[in-house]
Design a protein around this motif. Structure first.
Motif, PDB file in Angstrom:
ATOM      1  N   ASP A 111     -31.662  -5.449  99.679  1.00 15.71           N
ATOM      2  CA  ASP A 111     -33.003  -5.000 100.061  1.00 15.71           C
ATOM      3  C   ASP A 111     -33.089  -3.481 100.068  1.00 15.71           C
ATOM      4  O   ASP A 111     -34.068  -2.891  99.620  1.00 15.71           O
ATOM      5  CB  ASP A 111     -33.370  -5.523 101.466  1.00 15.71           C
ATOM      6  CG  ASP A 111     -33.738  -6.988 101.427  1.00 15.71           C
ATOM      7  OD1 ASP A 111     -34.065  -7.475 100.325  1.00 15.71           O
ATOM      8  OD2 ASP A 111     -33.677  -7.631 102.486  1.00 15.71           O
ATOM      9  N   GLN A 126     -47.546  -8.036  91.997  1.00 14.92           N
ATOM     10  CA  GLN A 126     -46.244  -7.373  92.091  1.00 14.92           C
ATOM     11  C   GLN A 126     -46.113  -6.209  91.099  1.00 14.92           C
ATOM     12  O   GLN A 126     -45.487  -5.202  91.399  1.00 14.92           O
ATOM     13  CB  GLN A 126     -45.177  -8.431  91.821  1.00 14.92           C
ATOM     14  CG  GLN A 126     -43.772  -7.987  92.101  1.00 14.92           C
ATOM     15  CD  GLN A 126     -42.794  -9.041  91.624  1.00 14.92           C
ATOM     16  OE1 GLN A 126     -43.125 -10.211  91.487  1.00 14.92           O
ATOM     17  NE2 GLN A 126     -41.563  -8.623  91.358  1.00 14.92           N
ATOM     18  N   THR A 153     -49.885  -2.940 101.970  1.00 18.76           N
ATOM     19  CA  THR A 153     -49.001  -3.937 101.343  1.00 18.76           C
ATOM     20  C   THR A 153     -47.847  -4.420 102.221  1.00 18.76           C
ATOM     21  O   THR A 153     -47.203  -5.402 101.880  1.00 18.76           O
ATOM     22  CB  THR A 153     -48.370  -3.367 100.062  1.00 18.76           C
ATOM     23  OG1 THR A 153     -47.570  -2.247 100.424  1.00 18.76           O
ATOM     24  CG2 THR A 153     -49.428  -2.949  99.057  1.00 18.76           C
ATOM     25  N   GLY A 175     -44.799  -5.266 100.276  1.00 18.28           N
ATOM     26  CA  GLY A 175     -44.844  -6.315  99.259  1.00 18.28           C
ATOM     27  C   GLY A 175     -45.736  -5.962  98.103  1.00 18.28           C
ATOM     28  O   GLY A 175     -46.133  -4.816  97.994  1.00 18.28           O
ATOM     29  N   PRO A 176     -46.117  -6.867  97.221  1.00 21.17           N
ATOM     30  CA  PRO A 176     -45.508  -8.197  97.111  1.00 21.17           C
ATOM     31  C   PRO A 176     -44.080  -8.149  96.559  1.00 21.17           C
ATOM     32  O   PRO A 176     -43.814  -7.346  95.673  1.00 21.17           O
ATOM     33  CB  PRO A 176     -46.437  -8.914  96.120  1.00 21.17           C
ATOM     34  CG  PRO A 176     -47.512  -7.959  95.752  1.00 21.17           C
ATOM     35  CD  PRO A 176     -47.202  -6.634  96.318  1.00 21.17           C
ATOM     36  N   VAL A 177     -43.238  -9.014  97.107  1.00 19.16           N
ATOM     37  CA  VAL A 177     -41.808  -9.126  96.741  1.00 19.16           C
ATOM     38  C   VAL A 177     -41.116  -7.760  96.735  1.00 19.16           C
ATOM     39  O   VAL A 177     -40.376  -7.442  95.804  1.00 19.16           O
ATOM     40  CB  VAL A 177     -41.596  -9.802  95.362  1.00 19.16           C
ATOM     41  CG1 VAL A 177     -40.387 -10.727  95.440  1.00 19.16           C
ATOM     42  CG2 VAL A 177     -42.810 -10.597  94.911  1.00 19.16           C
ATOM     43  N   GLY A 178     -41.377  -6.949  97.767  1.00 19.34           N
ATOM     44  CA  GLY A 178     -40.656  -5.682  97.911  1.00 19.34           C
ATOM     45  C   GLY A 178     -41.020  -4.622  96.891  1.00 19.34           C
ATOM     46  O   GLY A 178     -40.354  -3.597  96.807  1.00 19.34           O
ATOM     47  N   SER A 228     -41.823  -1.262  98.692  1.00 20.93           N
ATOM     48  CA  SER A 228     -41.010  -0.986  99.870  1.00 20.93           C
ATOM     49  C   SER A 228     -40.455   0.438  99.810  1.00 20.93           C
ATOM     50  O   SER A 228     -39.313   0.653  99.428  1.00 20.93           O
ATOM     51  CB  SER A 228     -39.887  -2.015  99.943  1.00 20.93           C
ATOM     52  OG  SER A 228     -38.965  -1.644 100.908  1.00 20.93           O
TER      53      SER A 228
END
Lengths: 303, 281
Positions: free
Chosen positions: A77, A164, A247, A250-253, A256
């Motif tokens: 991550d 994404q 967000t 996200g989406p899906v990191g 980040s």
């Protein structure tokens, strides 16, 4: 008599010294103390705590050396966060500096309504970042303004922050909307400092507008440009509110960014040690990026 | 000769055209938010499909949403923002101008060292250390206090730097003459330095103001009570509720943007002047 006069001078200079100390105590001490307590000490504390592991329940601290850093770099991550942060920096900073430069070149010389139009472009700077994020969250909704405009242009609706592949770019567009007008002001100030005679000379030598821009303006604008590049780099490494509001990483990191990752580690996971290691990695990343820019700019200047 | 004049004229009007297009694009989001703050929240998204002039011009524009904010936590948050920013400005300007004076006008050993300390603090990004600082503030019992909200904003390295640069330009002879006439350092500060430094004081005020008004992560960590919840945090909280009234939400967004806009427009000239002369060169 003479001795008395000497004493008098001694007394007066002592008084002056006393007055100076008082002045320093009143004028300088509060600000210096505040800067030490609220900038330097927390920075030092972040560095120290990054070397400790804190037990979430007992609050007990154990020294573990660089273990927090190793485990962060081994965490997929966090690897993703670093990757996203670097990609983001490589995109957003050139986009903002280049757009600000184009706008500055447009607005540096007066034309009808130029002052009024220029102040409209500066307007978004006034909007607090969190407020911009709230506005753009409505704009980016599937039924929001952005898709409405696309539809009016005959284009297919997009997912923006829900997609994404588009979320990071959507945040970059929003951040550029906020910041570009502000950075333009610094470049306009820099452009105004270039003496008119130099352009006069270039014109006599037969240089057109494009040639003048490339050969005269750019080299002389290198200082304000590098200032703006460094300043955007620093402020973009600290982007936080838009991620939290739009967000949540996200989406899906895909969005980040490092500041958000640090915040989540500290407050959702209570992982103070690794959060502080993240703070230190962020600062190192900023220092690296800025020194790299200085190095490249200096090299470019010498050639 | 005539043709170059004509060419210059046509470049100027094409610049106006490009300028209008760009400014239009920049204003579009704000125009949409403003127009929807003037109509009921239930209609925010109904005028978007299809896009028409009605998207931006409500049938019955009114300020109902603005009045409805009065009793909400968002209204309270905006009031809290005004109060804390006002305090930051008053204390911050006093503190920073004093420090800048001591770094520019007074002579003593260690001055250069103390100035380096200010520059060093400028290099520490506040947002990055906000999280460790918040835990120190919690231990000191400053959580949920107005003092806790304003303290990090009052000593601003950038404001000190800006003011010091300006103060250095004030002639030393002026100070020496008034010292011989018996004026103390406090008199020199209040009667000579402050009255001569209006542009730098306006610039520093703007720096202090924007730091506090635009703050997000710090008040998010420190202020959660009725009197310490600031406008931007209240706005984001409202947005994340289950049923959002976008009319009121946008009215709050406009109010939170108008205040800094007025400040920036009022201080724009001085701000560009002072940041251009001290920031870049």
């Amino acid at each position: 008599m003479a001795r008395g006069f000497g004493l008098m001078i001694y007394w007066r200079s002592g008084l002056k010294k006393k007055e100076l100390y008082w002045a320093l105590l009143v004028f300088l001490a509060p600000a210096v103390l505040a800067l030490i307590l609220m900038r330097i000490i927390p920075a030092a504390q972040a560095l120290i705590e990054s070397l400790f592991k804190t037990n979430v329940f007992s609050g007990e601290k154990t020294f573990i050396g660089l273990e927090n850093y190793f485990s962060l770099f081994a965490n997929p991550d966090f690897q993703n966060t670093l990757f996203v942060t670097i990609v983001f920096a490589l995109l957003v900073n050139p986009i903002q500096v280049f757009s600000a430069l184009l706008l500055a070149l447009l607005f540096v010389r007066k034309f009808p309504f130029s002052r009024f139009l220029r102040s409209l472009i500066i307007f978004p700077v006034a909007v607090p970042p969190a407020v911009s994020a709230v506005m753009w969250s409505a704009i980016y909704r599937p039924d929001g303004l952005a898709n409405s405009i696309l539809e009016a242009l005959g284009l297919a609706p997009q997912g923006f922050i829900l997609d994404q592949r588009q979320a990071l770019m959507s945040i970059i567009v929003m951040l550029s909307w906020i910041g570009v007008g502000y950075w333009m002001l610094f470049l306009i100030a820099g452009l105004n400092d270039i003496p008119d005679e130099i352009y006069e000379a270039a014109r006599i030598d037969g240089a057109g507008y494009l040639r003048q821009t490339v050969s005269v303006t750019m080299p002389l604008l290198i200082r304000p440009l590098s200032f703006v590049l460094v300043a955007t780099t620093i402020s973009n490494f600290l982007v936080f509110a838009p991620v939290l509001i739009l967000t949540r990483g996200g989406p899906v990191g895909s969005t980040s960014l490092l500041m958000y990752d640090i915040f989540v580690r500290a407050y959702s996971f209570g992982d103070v040690g690794r959060a502080n290691a993240g703070v230190f990695i962020l600062v190192l990343l900023m220092i690296t990026a800025v020194s790299l820019q200085f190095f490249l700019l200096r090299k470019g200047n010498q050639q | 000769m005539k043709s170059t004049k004509l060419l210059a004229k046509s470049t100027r009007s094409s610049k106006t055209l490009i300028g209008i297009v760009v400014a239009f694009l920049f204003m579009l989001p704000i125009a949409w938010v403003f127009s929807n703050s003037l109509r009921p929240g239930s209609e925010t998204f109904t005028w978007l499909d299809p896009l028409s002039w009605k998207t931006f011009f409500p049938d019955n524009p009114n300020f109902d949403n603005y009045f409805a904010l009065v009793d909400t936590s968002l209204g309270q948050g905006i009031a809290n923002s005004l109060w804390t920013t006002f305090l930051t400005l008053i204390f911050g300007l006093t503190l920073c101008a004093g420090a800048a004076f001591a770094l520019a006008a007074l002579e003593y050993r260690g001055r250069q060292l103390l100035f380096s300390l200010v520059i060093f603090s400028l290099l520490i990004p506040f947002d990055a250390i906000a999280i460790p600082l918040a835990s120190i503030f919690k231990d000191l019992g400053l959580q949920d206090t107005v003092a806790g909200l304003i303290l990090p904003g009052v000593a601003n390295g950038m404001a000190i730097f800006l003011l010091r640069t300006f103060f250095l330009g004030i002639p030393k002879e002026l100070v020496e003459a008034s010292r011989i006439d018996g004026l103390g350092w406090f008199g020199v500060f209040f009667r000579i330095y402050l009255p001569l430094s209006k542009p730098a004081l306006v610039g520093a005020s703007l720096v202090l103001f924007l730091f506090q008004w635009h703050a997000y992560i710090w008040p998010l960590l420190i202020g959660t009570g009725d009197n310490t919840l600031l406008g931007p945090i209240a706005l984001a909280n409202m947005k994340s509720q289950y049923a959002v009234d976008y009319g009121m939400l946008f009215a709050g967004a406009i109010l939170l943007s108008v205040v800094p806009l007025v400040m920036i427009l009022a201080g724009q000239k001085y701000f560009i002047q002072s940041s251009a002369t001290s920031g870049i060169k």
